[in-house]
Design a protein around this motif. Structure first.
Motif, short mmCIF file in Angstrom:
data_model
loop_
_atom_site.label_atom_id
_atom_site.label_comp_id
_atom_site.label_asym_id
_atom_site.label_seq_id
_atom_site.Cartn_x
_atom_site.Cartn_y
_atom_site.Cartn_z
N PRO A 85 0.81 -1.23 0.00
CA PRO A 85 0.00 0.00 0.00
C PRO A 85 0.84 1.28 0.00
O PRO A 85 0.39 2.31 -0.52
N GLU A 86 2.06 1.21 0.54
CA GLU A 86 2.94 2.39 0.57
C GLU A 86 3.38 2.82 -0.82
O GLU A 86 3.90 3.92 -1.02
N ASP A 87 3.23 1.95 -1.81
CA ASP A 87 3.58 2.28 -3.18
C ASP A 87 2.46 3.03 -3.90
O ASP A 87 2.63 3.45 -5.06
N SER A 88 1.34 3.21 -3.25
CA SER A 88 0.23 3.98 -3.85
C SER A 88 0.69 5.42 -4.07
O SER A 88 1.00 6.14 -3.12
N SER A 89 0.77 5.80 -5.31
CA SER A 89 1.31 7.11 -5.69
C SER A 89 0.92 7.40 -7.13
O SER A 89 0.36 6.54 -7.82
N ILE A 90 1.30 8.59 -7.56
CA ILE A 90 1.27 8.90 -8.99
C ILE A 90 2.70 8.78 -9.50
O ILE A 90 3.63 9.32 -8.90
N TYR A 91 2.88 8.05 -10.58
CA TYR A 91 4.19 7.87 -11.19
C TYR A 91 4.22 8.64 -12.51
O TYR A 91 3.33 8.49 -13.35
N LEU A 92 5.24 9.48 -12.65
CA LEU A 92 5.33 10.34 -13.83
C LEU A 92 6.67 10.16 -14.53
O LEU A 92 7.69 10.00 -13.87
N CYS A 93 6.64 10.21 -15.84
CA CYS A 93 7.89 10.26 -16.59
C CYS A 93 8.05 11.66 -17.18
O CYS A 93 7.07 12.39 -17.36
N SER A 94 9.28 12.03 -17.44
CA SER A 94 9.55 13.33 -18.04
C SER A 94 10.75 13.22 -18.97
O SER A 94 11.55 12.28 -18.86
N VAL A 95 10.87 14.17 -19.88
CA VAL A 95 12.00 14.25 -20.80
C VAL A 95 12.43 15.69 -20.92
O VAL A 95 11.65 16.62 -20.66
N GLU A 96 13.67 15.88 -21.32
CA GLU A 96 14.15 17.24 -21.57
C GLU A 96 14.53 17.34 -23.03
O GLU A 96 15.64 17.03 -23.43
N LEU A 97 13.56 17.73 -23.83
CA LEU A 97 13.77 17.83 -25.27
C LEU A 97 14.55 19.09 -25.62
O LEU A 97 15.42 19.08 -26.47
N VAL A 98 14.20 20.17 -24.95
CA VAL A 98 14.89 21.44 -25.11
C VAL A 98 15.63 21.72 -23.80
O VAL A 98 15.04 21.54 -22.73
N VAL A 99 16.87 22.15 -23.89
CA VAL A 99 17.64 22.38 -22.67
C VAL A 99 16.89 23.35 -21.75
O VAL A 99 16.41 24.39 -22.18
N ASN A 100 16.81 22.96 -20.50
CA ASN A 100 16.17 23.74 -19.45
C ASN A 100 14.65 23.75 -19.51
O ASN A 100 14.01 24.57 -18.83
N GLU A 101 14.06 22.89 -20.31
CA GLU A 101 12.59 22.75 -20.34
C GLU A 101 12.26 21.27 -20.29
O GLU A 101 12.48 20.56 -21.27
N GLN A 102 11.74 20.82 -19.15
CA GLN A 102 11.32 19.42 -19.08
C GLN A 102 9.83 19.32 -19.35
O GLN A 102 9.05 20.19 -18.93
N PHE A 103 9.48 18.24 -20.03
CA PHE A 103 8.07 17.97 -20.31
C PHE A 103 7.68 16.71 -19.56
O PHE A 103 8.42 15.73 -19.56
N PHE A 104 6.51 16.76 -18.94
CA PHE A 104 6.06 15.67 -18.11
C PHE A 104 4.87 14.96 -18.74
O PHE A 104 4.03 15.59 -19.40
N GLY A 105 4.81 13.66 -18.50
CA GLY A 105 3.63 12.90 -18.89
C GLY A 105 2.49 13.18 -17.93
O GLY A 105 2.67 13.84 -16.91
N PRO A 106 1.31 12.65 -18.26
CA PRO A 106 0.12 12.92 -17.43
C PRO A 106 0.12 12.15 -16.12
O PRO A 106 -0.67 12.45 -15.22
N GLY A 107 1.00 11.14 -16.00
CA GLY A 107 1.06 10.38 -14.77
C GLY A 107 0.23 9.11 -14.80
O GLY A 107 -0.74 8.99 -15.56
N THR A 108 0.63 8.17 -13.96
CA THR A 108 -0.11 6.93 -13.74
C THR A 108 -0.47 6.88 -12.26
O THR A 108 0.42 6.88 -11.41
N ARG A 109 -1.77 6.87 -11.99
CA ARG A 109 -2.23 6.85 -10.60
C ARG A 109 -2.39 5.41 -10.15
O ARG A 109 -3.22 4.68 -10.68
N LEU A 110 -1.56 5.01 -9.20
CA LEU A 110 -1.55 3.63 -8.72
C LEU A 110 -2.10 3.54 -7.32
O LEU A 110 -1.67 4.28 -6.43
N THR A 111 -3.05 2.63 -7.13
CA THR A 111 -3.58 2.34 -5.81
C THR A 111 -3.30 0.88 -5.51
O THR A 111 -3.62 0.01 -6.33
#
Lengths: 113, 115
Positions: A85-111
């Motif tokens: 149950p302690e792993d219940s969280s939102i997991y997000l991935c991100s990338v840095e396509l342009v230097v100094n600007e990271q883009f994030f995914g919408p997230g995966t909500r895990l229960t």
């Protein structure tokens, strides 16, 4: 900009099982990042995933619990293993396509029940 | 990484300017100041970044103190869509390996916009 998709968007899992989260980017990127956001908390970096090499994990996160694959420049997976149950969280991935600007995914909500 | 200090929460009236402060007294000469925001139920979104000079883009302005120990994110006309948690983050511009691109998120400032 980058368009990032994650699958699944949400899931409810039983303790002791594992879930693999996928992150797909519409551009080729060198590094991808995986974050965790526990309920009501800020984001914490789990690991940095470079294509063709082992992921680099942050303090408190280990490969056996959060194995990561990075088979090509547009895709990565994060597995949450032997969940509790302690792993219940939102997991997000991100990338840095342009230097100094990271883009994030919408997230995966895990229960985890 | 150098730390930042932000108020926990702020309120603004719709269509009024908003000034979100950030203190970073231990900033190093090569730290960029980044701002991200996270709208409810979404991943963080890049807002703006700067090093020494004030910066403007279509979303906001970033005012950086002359000694760089503080900065202010300025939303010129708050809308209901601007209600979010705003994060001020420092990151070293130098490349020293895989870890240099990570963003270290603090608790941020929760901005509420009143209609």
């Amino acid at each position: 900009s980058a368009v990032i998709s994650q699958k699944p968007s949400r899931d409810i899992c039983q303790r002791g099982t594992s879930l693999t989260i996928q992150c797909q980017v519409d551009s080729q990127v060198t590094m991808m990042f995986w974050y965790r956001q526990q309920p009501g908390q800020s984001l914490t970096l789990i690991a940095t995933a470079n294509q063709g090499s082992e992921a680099t994990y942050e303090s408190g996160f280990v490969i056996d619990k959060f194995p990561i694959s990075r088979p090509n420049l547009t895709f990565s997976t994060l597995t949450v293993s032997n969940m509790s149950p302690e792993d219940s969280s939102i997991y997000l991935c991100s990338v840095e396509l342009v230097v100094n600007e990271q883009f994030f995914g919408p997230g995966t909500r895990l229960t985890v029940l | 990484d150098a730390k930042t200090t932000q108020p926990n929460s702020m309120e603004s009236n719709e269509e009024e300017p908003v000034h979100l402060p950030c203190n970073h007294s231990t900033i190093s000469g090569t730290d960029y100041i980044h701002w991200y925001r996270q709208l409810p139920s979404q991943g963080p979104e890049y807002v703006i970044h700067g090093l020494t000079s004030n910066v403007n883009n279509r979303m906001a302005s970033l005012a950086i103190a002359e000694d760089r120990k503080s900065s202010t994110l300025i939303l010129h006309r708050a809308t209901l869509r601007d209600a979010a948690v705003y994060y001020c983050i420092l990151r070293d511009v130098g490349y020293s390996g895989a870890g240099s691109y990570q963003l270290t998120f603090g608790k941020g400032t929760k901005l509420s916009v009143i209609p």
